[in-house]
Write a protein that holds these residues in place. Structure first.
Motif, PDB file in Angstrom:
ATOM      1  N   SER A  11       0.853  -1.190   0.000  1.00  0.00           N
ATOM      2  CA  SER A  11       0.000   0.000   0.000  1.00  0.00           C
ATOM      3  C   SER A  11       0.891   1.243   0.000  1.00  0.00           C
ATOM      4  O   SER A  11       1.443   1.612   1.031  1.00  0.00           O
ATOM      5  N   LEU A  12       1.002   1.861  -1.156  1.00  0.00           N
ATOM      6  CA  LEU A  12       1.826   3.063  -1.294  1.00  0.00           C
ATOM      7  C   LEU A  12       0.930   4.298  -1.376  1.00  0.00           C
ATOM      8  O   LEU A  12      -0.212   4.218  -1.848  1.00  0.00           O
ATOM      9  N   PRO A  13       1.444   5.437  -0.958  1.00  0.00           N
ATOM     10  CA  PRO A  13       0.633   6.659  -1.048  1.00  0.00           C
ATOM     11  C   PRO A  13       0.390   7.068  -2.501  1.00  0.00           C
ATOM     12  O   PRO A  13       1.138   6.686  -3.407  1.00  0.00           O
ATOM     13  N   ASP A  14      -0.663   7.843  -2.705  1.00  0.00           N
ATOM     14  CA  ASP A  14      -0.977   8.336  -4.045  1.00  0.00           C
ATOM     15  C   ASP A  14       0.249   9.010  -4.649  1.00  0.00           C
ATOM     16  O   ASP A  14       0.962   9.745  -3.968  1.00  0.00           O
ATOM     17  N   ALA A  16       2.974   7.643  -5.648  1.00  0.00           N
ATOM     18  CA  ALA A  16       4.253   6.991  -5.371  1.00  0.00           C
ATOM     19  C   ALA A  16       4.816   6.208  -6.550  1.00  0.00           C
ATOM     20  O   ALA A  16       6.010   5.928  -6.589  1.00  0.00           O
ATOM     21  N   HIS A  43      -2.807   3.072 -10.221  1.00  0.00           N
ATOM     22  CA  HIS A  43      -2.451   3.629  -8.911  1.00  0.00           C
ATOM     23  C   HIS A  43      -2.083   5.107  -9.030  1.00  0.00           C
ATOM     24  O   HIS A  43      -2.520   5.932  -8.239  1.00  0.00           O
ATOM     25  N   THR A  44      -1.258   5.425 -10.022  1.00  0.00           N
ATOM     26  CA  THR A  44      -0.729   6.774 -10.213  1.00  0.00           C
ATOM     27  C   THR A  44      -0.854   7.132 -11.691  1.00  0.00           C
ATOM     28  O   THR A  44       0.078   6.902 -12.469  1.00  0.00           O
TER      29      THR A  44
END
Length: 137
Positions: A11-14, A16, A43-44
């Motif tokens: 779970s990586l931050p937005d 990332a 994700h990004t």
């Protein structure tokens, strides 16, 4: 590549995974690249090197992943706006090339998603791209 795969499992931050766009030039099989890039773009969506990502995706017009990647790039303009016109150019090429494939080999839903992203981005003529020439007005 294993680091990239591992990054997708945590779970990586937005934002990332923006750097995953740099892998557009990485020498790997297309299926793996498409799958990892699509997961990264989901994700990004504002990937670095968006123009290079769109170019490589456009080389795979018969794949759902390529159309989805490109739709995400078009729908989420890059942090380098001067590259957005190039991204849209590659998206148009992908739609055109996919339209030249036999009907059963086209990822129709993903192509429609890409077409709609282009139209939303202001490319009003995109509604004609990738359509059957027999059916197009």
């Amino acid at each position: 590549m294993s680091l990239w795969q591992a990054a997708l499992t945590v779970s990586l931050p937005d934002g990332a995974l923006a750097g995953a766009g740099a892998f557009a030039d990485m020498d790997m099989d297309e299926t793996t690249w498409l799958n990892l890039t699509l997961a990264s773009a989901r994700h990004t969506p504002q990937l670095d090197n968006a123009d290079d990502v769109a170019q490589r995706a456009a080389e795979n017009p018969g794949t759902e992943q390529a159309a989805q990647i490109t739709a995400l790039l078009v729908a989420h303009p890059s942090t380098a706006p001067w590259k957005d016109a190039t991204v849209r150019s590659h998206a148009r090429r992908l739609l055109t090339d996919a339209g030249n494939l036999p009907t059963g080999q086209r990822p129709e839903a993903a192509l429609q998603e890409l077409r709609e992203a282009l139209i939303t981005a202001g490319d009003v003529d995109a509604h004609r791209l990738g359509q059957d020439t027999e059916m197009a007005p």
